[in-house]
Design a protein around this motif. Structure first.
Motif, PDB file in Angstrom:
ATOM      1  N   LEU A  12     -55.454 -12.095 -39.040  1.00 56.64           N
ATOM      2  CA  LEU A  12     -54.564 -12.188 -37.887  1.00 56.64           C
ATOM      3  C   LEU A  12     -54.581 -10.904 -37.054  1.00 56.64           C
ATOM      4  N   SER A  13     -54.846  -9.785 -37.712  1.00 61.16           N
ATOM      5  CA  SER A  13     -54.922  -8.524 -36.967  1.00 61.16           C
ATOM      6  C   SER A  13     -56.173  -8.458 -36.094  1.00 61.16           C
ATOM      7  N   LEU A  14     -57.165  -9.272 -36.403  1.00 60.07           N
ATOM      8  CA  LEU A  14     -58.428  -9.264 -35.665  1.00 60.07           C
ATOM      9  C   LEU A  14     -58.425 -10.199 -34.459  1.00 60.07           C
ATOM     10  N   ILE A  15     -57.421 -11.089 -34.376  1.00 59.32           N
ATOM     11  CA  ILE A  15     -57.394 -12.102 -33.316  1.00 59.32           C
ATOM     12  C   ILE A  15     -56.199 -11.857 -32.399  1.00 59.32           C
ATOM     13  N   PRO A  16     -56.417 -11.551 -31.145  1.00 59.55           N
ATOM     14  CA  PRO A  16     -55.291 -11.333 -30.236  1.00 59.55           C
ATOM     15  C   PRO A  16     -54.571 -12.639 -29.920  1.00 59.55           C
ATOM     16  N   GLU A  17     -53.275 -12.569 -29.776  1.00 62.92           N
ATOM     17  CA  GLU A  17     -52.516 -13.763 -29.388  1.00 62.92           C
ATOM     18  C   GLU A  17     -53.016 -14.264 -28.032  1.00 62.92           C
ATOM     19  N   GLY A  18     -53.090 -15.573 -27.909  1.00 64.79           N
ATOM     20  CA  GLY A  18     -53.597 -16.180 -26.689  1.00 64.79           C
ATOM     21  C   GLY A  18     -55.080 -16.465 -26.728  1.00 64.79           C
ATOM     22  N   ALA A  19     -55.778 -15.975 -27.776  1.00 63.85           N
ATOM     23  CA  ALA A  19     -57.220 -16.208 -27.884  1.00 63.85           C
ATOM     24  C   ALA A  19     -57.504 -17.655 -28.254  1.00 63.85           C
ATOM     25  N   GLU A  20     -58.670 -18.128 -27.837  1.00 66.91           N
ATOM     26  CA  GLU A  20     -59.141 -19.468 -28.194  1.00 66.91           C
ATOM     27  C   GLU A  20     -59.764 -19.398 -29.584  1.00 66.91           C
ATOM     28  N   VAL A  21     -59.324 -20.297 -30.488  1.00 68.32           N
ATOM     29  CA  VAL A  21     -59.763 -20.229 -31.873  1.00 68.32           C
ATOM     30  C   VAL A  21     -60.194 -21.613 -32.369  1.00 68.32           C
ATOM     31  N   PHE A  22     -61.379 -21.654 -32.978  1.00 65.94           N
ATOM     32  CA  PHE A  22     -61.842 -22.834 -33.696  1.00 65.94           C
ATOM     33  C   PHE A  22     -61.740 -22.546 -35.185  1.00 65.94           C
ATOM     34  N   THR A  23     -61.136 -23.450 -35.959  1.00 66.94           N
ATOM     35  CA  THR A  23     -61.057 -23.283 -37.409  1.00 66.94           C
ATOM     36  C   THR A  23     -61.950 -24.308 -38.086  1.00 66.94           C
ATOM     37  N   GLY A  24     -62.805 -23.828 -38.983  1.00 67.61           N
ATOM     38  CA  GLY A  24     -63.601 -24.734 -39.802  1.00 67.61           C
ATOM     39  C   GLY A  24     -62.743 -25.307 -40.915  1.00 67.61           C
ATOM     40  N   THR A  25     -63.078 -26.521 -41.346  1.00 68.94           N
ATOM     41  CA  THR A  25     -62.361 -27.120 -42.465  1.00 68.94           C
ATOM     42  C   THR A  25     -62.586 -26.270 -43.704  1.00 68.94           C
ATOM     43  N   SER A  26     -61.505 -25.837 -44.345  1.00 77.63           N
ATOM     44  CA  SER A  26     -61.627 -24.885 -45.445  1.00 77.63           C
ATOM     45  C   SER A  26     -60.384 -24.912 -46.316  1.00 77.63           C
ATOM     46  N   VAL A  27     -60.590 -25.102 -47.619  1.00 80.20           N
ATOM     47  CA  VAL A  27     -59.484 -25.014 -48.568  1.00 80.20           C
ATOM     48  C   VAL A  27     -58.885 -23.608 -48.539  1.00 80.20           C
ATOM     49  N   THR A  28     -59.733 -22.602 -48.378  1.00 82.15           N
ATOM     50  CA  THR A  28     -59.263 -21.219 -48.337  1.00 82.15           C
ATOM     51  C   THR A  28     -58.309 -20.994 -47.163  1.00 82.15           C
ATOM     52  N   LEU A  29     -58.708 -21.473 -45.971  1.00 77.40           N
ATOM     53  CA  LEU A  29     -57.841 -21.297 -44.800  1.00 77.40           C
ATOM     54  C   LEU A  29     -56.524 -22.032 -44.967  1.00 77.40           C
ATOM     55  N   THR A  30     -56.590 -23.243 -45.503  1.00 79.77           N
ATOM     56  CA  THR A  30     -55.375 -24.030 -45.689  1.00 79.77           C
ATOM     57  C   THR A  30     -54.437 -23.361 -46.682  1.00 79.77           C
ATOM     58  N   THR A  31     -55.001 -22.900 -47.806  1.00 83.16           N
ATOM     59  CA  THR A  31     -54.188 -22.246 -48.830  1.00 83.16           C
ATOM     60  C   THR A  31     -53.559 -20.962 -48.303  1.00 83.16           C
ATOM     61  N   ALA A  32     -54.290 -20.237 -47.478  1.00 85.07           N
ATOM     62  CA  ALA A  32     -53.777 -18.983 -46.910  1.00 85.07           C
ATOM     63  C   ALA A  32     -52.720 -19.213 -45.841  1.00 85.07           C
ATOM     64  N   GLY A  33     -52.644 -20.435 -45.310  1.00 86.23           N
ATOM     65  CA  GLY A  33     -51.744 -20.702 -44.194  1.00 86.23           C
ATOM     66  C   GLY A  33     -52.356 -20.347 -42.854  1.00 86.23           C
ATOM     67  N   LEU A  34     -53.643 -19.991 -42.853  1.00 87.39           N
ATOM     68  CA  LEU A  34     -54.296 -19.619 -41.603  1.00 87.39           C
ATOM     69  C   LEU A  34     -54.562 -20.826 -40.722  1.00 87.39           C
ATOM     70  N   ASP A  35     -54.891 -21.947 -41.328  1.00 88.05           N
ATOM     71  CA  ASP A  35     -55.130 -23.163 -40.553  1.00 88.05           C
ATOM     72  C   ASP A  35     -53.884 -23.520 -39.737  1.00 88.05           C
ATOM     73  N   ALA A  36     -52.737 -23.506 -40.389  1.00 91.19           N
ATOM     74  CA  ALA A  36     -51.479 -23.819 -39.694  1.00 91.19           C
ATOM     75  C   ALA A  36     -51.127 -22.755 -38.660  1.00 91.19           C
ATOM     76  N   GLU A  37     -51.292 -21.496 -39.011  1.00 85.80           N
ATOM     77  CA  GLU A  37     -50.937 -20.413 -38.101  1.00 85.80           C
ATOM     78  C   GLU A  37     -51.781 -20.454 -36.834  1.00 85.80           C
ATOM     79  N   LEU A  38     -53.081 -20.673 -36.996  1.00 88.82           N
ATOM     80  CA  LEU A  38     -53.992 -20.605 -35.851  1.00 88.82           C
ATOM     81  C   LEU A  38     -53.954 -21.861 -34.995  1.00 88.82           C
ATOM     82  N   ASN A  39     -53.591 -22.995 -35.601  1.00 89.52           N
ATOM     83  CA  ASN A  39     -53.590 -24.245 -34.846  1.00 89.52           C
ATOM     84  C   ASN A  39     -52.208 -24.741 -34.432  1.00 89.52           C
ATOM     85  N   GLU A  40     -51.172 -24.320 -35.150  1.00 89.51           N
ATOM     86  CA  GLU A  40     -49.849 -24.918 -34.931  1.00 89.51           C
ATOM     87  C   GLU A  40     -48.777 -23.949 -34.461  1.00 89.51           C
ATOM     88  N   SER A  41     -49.028 -22.665 -34.522  1.00 89.97           N
ATOM     89  CA  SER A  41     -47.964 -21.696 -34.205  1.00 89.97           C
ATOM     90  C   SER A  41     -47.687 -21.579 -32.715  1.00 89.97           C
TER      91      SER A  41
END
Length: 205
Positions: A42-71
């Motif tokens: 999250l420190s590497l991605i500025p707010e407002g940036a366009e982000v594509f998330t690959g399907t990943s158990v790791t991202l889902t478990t970390a909460g990154l999928d939700a943070e990057l797509n739903e926040s």
């Protein structure tokens, strides 16, 4: 299965991989926990940036999928193209939207001690961004995915990762997965493009 691929690699093996990745043009680092990795991403991605998330158990478990797509803090590429899913006349547009993003975040299936990365895919949907399309690629990787060499990486994929992914696909989609397309990422010419965060826990396949 020639070894326990669910076991976190030794500190020496992780450091060897990090050093080799850096020598191969990747930005690479190791952190202690999945939460540490999440905060680093999250420190590497500025707010407002366009982000594509690959399907990943790791991202889902970390909460990154939700943070990057739903926040609402980022522009979700998935929210742009998913409404087009299943529409034959929109298939090309959907692929275009999903192939070139400002940032792409995902995981990989193995990293070798000599600094090579292995990614497998059934559809290939995440690969365009990884290979060329994204300005910035960020991979979050559990340390159990660090292996000696490409032979061990392929063995890990076929004997450990794929059975688990196939089980996940059956539950999620009602259909088997396949190892269809492989990416072996050996070097990166742009030292600012790919950032790999290895965390010292066994999460993901």
């Amino acid at each position: 299965m020639s070894r326990d691929y669910a076991k976190v690699a030794s500190p020496a093996s992780i450091q060897k991989a990090v050093d080799a990745l850096q020598a191969n043009g990747f930005q690479a680092e190791s952190v202690k926990t999945l939460e540490d990795a999440k905060q680093r991403v999250l420190s590497l991605i500025p707010e407002g940036a366009e982000v594509f998330t690959g399907t990943s158990v790791t991202l889902t478990t970390a909460g990154l999928d939700a943070e990057l797509n739903e926040s609402g803090k980022y522009v979700s590429v998935r929210h742009k193209f998913m409404p087009l899913y299943g529409q034959k006349d929109k298939a090309v547009e959907m692929r275009r939207i999903g192939s070139g993003s400002e940032y792409t975040v995902g995981s990989v299936h193995a990293i070798t001690e000599d600094g090579q990365v292995l990614v497998a895919s059934a559809s290939g949907s995440q690969l365009p961004n990884y290979v060329y399309g994204a300005d910035h690629v960020i991979w979050v990787v559990g340390a159990q995915k660090v292996v000696k060499d490409l032979n061990e990486a392929m063995d890990r994929l076929e004997t450990y990762t794929f059975p688990l992914e196939n089980e996940r696909a059956r539950e999620a989609y009602g259909a088997d997965s396949i190892i269809s397309k492989l990416l072996i990422y050996k070097k990166e010419r742009n030292p600012e493009r790919v950032h790999i965060v290895i965390f010292n826990e066994a999460v993901g396949f």
